[in-house]
Motif scaffolding. Structure first.
Motif, PDB file in Angstrom:
ATOM      1  N   ALA A 263       0.806  -1.220   0.000  1.00  0.00           N
ATOM      2  CA  ALA A 263       0.000   0.000   0.000  1.00  0.00           C
ATOM      3  C   ALA A 263       0.836   1.266   0.000  1.00  0.00           C
ATOM      4  O   ALA A 263       0.315   2.360  -0.249  1.00  0.00           O
ATOM      5  CB  ALA A 263      -0.945  -0.005   1.202  1.00  0.00           C
ATOM      6  N   ASP A 264       2.128   1.146   0.292  1.00  0.00           N
ATOM      7  CA  ASP A 264       2.995   2.328   0.363  1.00  0.00           C
ATOM      8  C   ASP A 264       3.547   2.733  -1.004  1.00  0.00           C
ATOM      9  O   ASP A 264       4.230   3.757  -1.114  1.00  0.00           O
ATOM     10  CB  ASP A 264       4.165   2.072   1.313  1.00  0.00           C
ATOM     11  CG  ASP A 264       3.714   1.878   2.751  1.00  0.00           C
ATOM     12  OD1 ASP A 264       2.695   2.500   3.124  1.00  0.00           O
ATOM     13  OD2 ASP A 264       4.363   1.106   3.479  1.00  0.00           O
ATOM     14  N   THR A 278      -2.671  -4.294  -7.078  1.00  0.00           N
ATOM     15  CA  THR A 278      -1.911  -3.546  -6.081  1.00  0.00           C
ATOM     16  C   THR A 278      -2.889  -2.941  -5.080  1.00  0.00           C
ATOM     17  O   THR A 278      -3.980  -2.501  -5.466  1.00  0.00           O
ATOM     18  CB  THR A 278      -1.073  -2.423  -6.725  1.00  0.00           C
ATOM     19  OG1 THR A 278      -0.447  -1.649  -5.696  1.00  0.00           O
ATOM     20  CG2 THR A 278      -1.941  -1.490  -7.553  1.00  0.00           C
ATOM     21  N   SER A 280      -2.191  -0.231  -3.502  1.00  0.00           N
ATOM     22  CA  SER A 280      -1.903   1.197  -3.447  1.00  0.00           C
ATOM     23  C   SER A 280      -2.810   1.972  -4.389  1.00  0.00           C
ATOM     24  O   SER A 280      -3.002   1.585  -5.547  1.00  0.00           O
ATOM     25  CB  SER A 280      -0.442   1.463  -3.822  1.00  0.00           C
ATOM     26  OG  SER A 280      -0.196   2.855  -3.898  1.00  0.00           O
ATOM     27  N   ARG A 282      -1.991   5.047  -5.048  1.00  0.00           N
ATOM     28  CA  ARG A 282      -1.104   6.106  -5.523  1.00  0.00           C
ATOM     29  C   ARG A 282      -0.236   5.663  -6.700  1.00  0.00           C
ATOM     30  O   ARG A 282       0.641   6.402  -7.137  1.00  0.00           O
ATOM     31  CB  ARG A 282      -0.216   6.596  -4.374  1.00  0.00           C
ATOM     32  CG  ARG A 282      -1.009   7.258  -3.256  1.00  0.00           C
ATOM     33  CD  ARG A 282      -0.082   7.770  -2.172  1.00  0.00           C
ATOM     34  NE  ARG A 282       0.531   6.662  -1.447  1.00  0.00           N
ATOM     35  CZ  ARG A 282       1.536   6.818  -0.569  1.00  0.00           C
ATOM     36  NH1 ARG A 282       2.056   8.027  -0.365  1.00  0.00           N
ATOM     37  NH2 ARG A 282       2.024   5.766   0.065  1.00  0.00           N
TER      38      ARG A 282
END
Length: 338
Positions: A263-264, A278, A280, A282
């Protein structure tokens, strides 16, 4: 300044600019070019200055039709003539022996010249207008038989496939003819015809198989005849690079990387044919077409779009090792080497 390339007055204005020694942004079916009178060393020098391109790195000369060859080349081998007959106008550049005293700056001082006849109707209309008889009412006016036109971007960067890309790269002062998005999307196939057999120097939309079918000779690779290989546009190891760092990976490595980052993950764009997952929000995920021609059509626009989104890394699923993907694979390998 962007003008409608389908407007005859815009074509006339661009032709006047080229005949006077100025630069023009030119749409072709491959990418947009930065054009100048190939017969004027002074005009050609403006291309090198605008792009920040080494002056010994040759440019491709674009002509309106096959008759333009006679103004720049002193010999056309029989197999090269077959390629002209099969693929001109179109995305094929032929390296031919250069006429002495012609286009010295455009060829980087070599005794060979790269010639292409583009298929884009705006490019064709402009080239025809440039080659028209001299206007006696304009001092110093003379026909321009061909224009040198490398891609209209800073040297080594991603090639432009829309008029806006050209303006973003080179500024609003440049006259750019808008011919819409480029159909092929990557630069022309380059075949060296100066050594008795066709030698593929740069892959593109026209494949090795098509070349062999047209001329009856299987093209060699540049590594097959390494000596006396002429310098040619777009053949440096590192080229076609966005601002973000490009990395080629297989689908398994891409998914493993996304899983590890979790998630980072941020500031990364992923361009793949294989669906990936994924956690994430972002990351920028974009699907690559399964068809090679469709992938080539959008490749440079996608890389530019990733830069505009501010990513730092671009992970790309490596293209298949098949003949139809050779052009896309070549551009991505050079982008990753930058």
């Amino acid at each position: 300044m962007i003008l409608d390339g389908n407007d005859p007055t815009a074509i006339a204005a661009a032709a006047r600019a080229l005949r006077s020694g100025a630069l023009v942004g030119l749409p072709t079916e491959t990418v947009y070019g930065l054009a100048a009178n190939a017969g004027s060393d002074t005009a050609v020098a403006r291309i090198f200055a605008a792009k920040g391109r080494p002056s010994d790195h040759p440019l491709i000369v674009h002509v309106a039709d096959a008759s333009g060859i006679a103004h720049f080349a002193r010999d056309v081998p029989a197999f090269a003539q077959k390629l002209v007959d099969a693929f001109w106008p179109g995305p094929l550049t032929l390296i031919l022996p250069r006429l002495p005293g012609v286009a010295g700056a455009a060829t980087g001082g070599q005794d060979s010249v790269g010639l292409r006849c583009p298929a884009h109707p705006v490019a064709h209309a402009l080239l025809v207008a440039c080659a028209a008889p001299a206007d006696d009412s304009v001092p110093g006016d003379a026909p321009v038989w061909g224009v040198a036109a490398p891609s209209a971007n800073r040297f080594g960067r991603v090639s432009p496939t829309t008029a806006r890309h050209v303006q973003d790269e080179l500024g609003e002062q440049l006259l750019v003819l808008d011919g819409g998005p480029c159909q092929v999307g990557i630069e022309s196939t380059i075949v060296d015809c100066t050594r008795g057999v066709p030698v593929l120097l740069r892959p593109g939309g026209i494949t090795r198989e098509q070349i062999q079918q047209a001329c009856g000779i299987k093209p060699l690779s540049r590594d097959d005849l390494p000596s006396l290989t002429p310098r040619a546009s777009g053949t440096l190891e590192a080229h076609y690079a966005p601002n973000a760092k490009v990395r080629l990976m297989d689908a398994k490595a891409l998914q493993t990387g996304l899983d590890l980052l979790g998630a980072d993950a941020a500031h990364i764009a992923v361009y793949s044919r294989t669906p990936l997952r994924t956690p994430s929000a972002r990351l920028v995920l974009r699907r690559m077409p399964d068809d090679a021609a469709a992938a080539a059509h959008q490749l440079f626009a996608v890389l530019r779009g990733f830069d505009e989104q501010g990513v730092k890394l671009i992970w790309v699923e490596a293209p298949p090792a098949t003949p139809d993907w050779e052009g896309v694979r070549d551009r991505l390998q050079r982008a990753a080497a930058a």
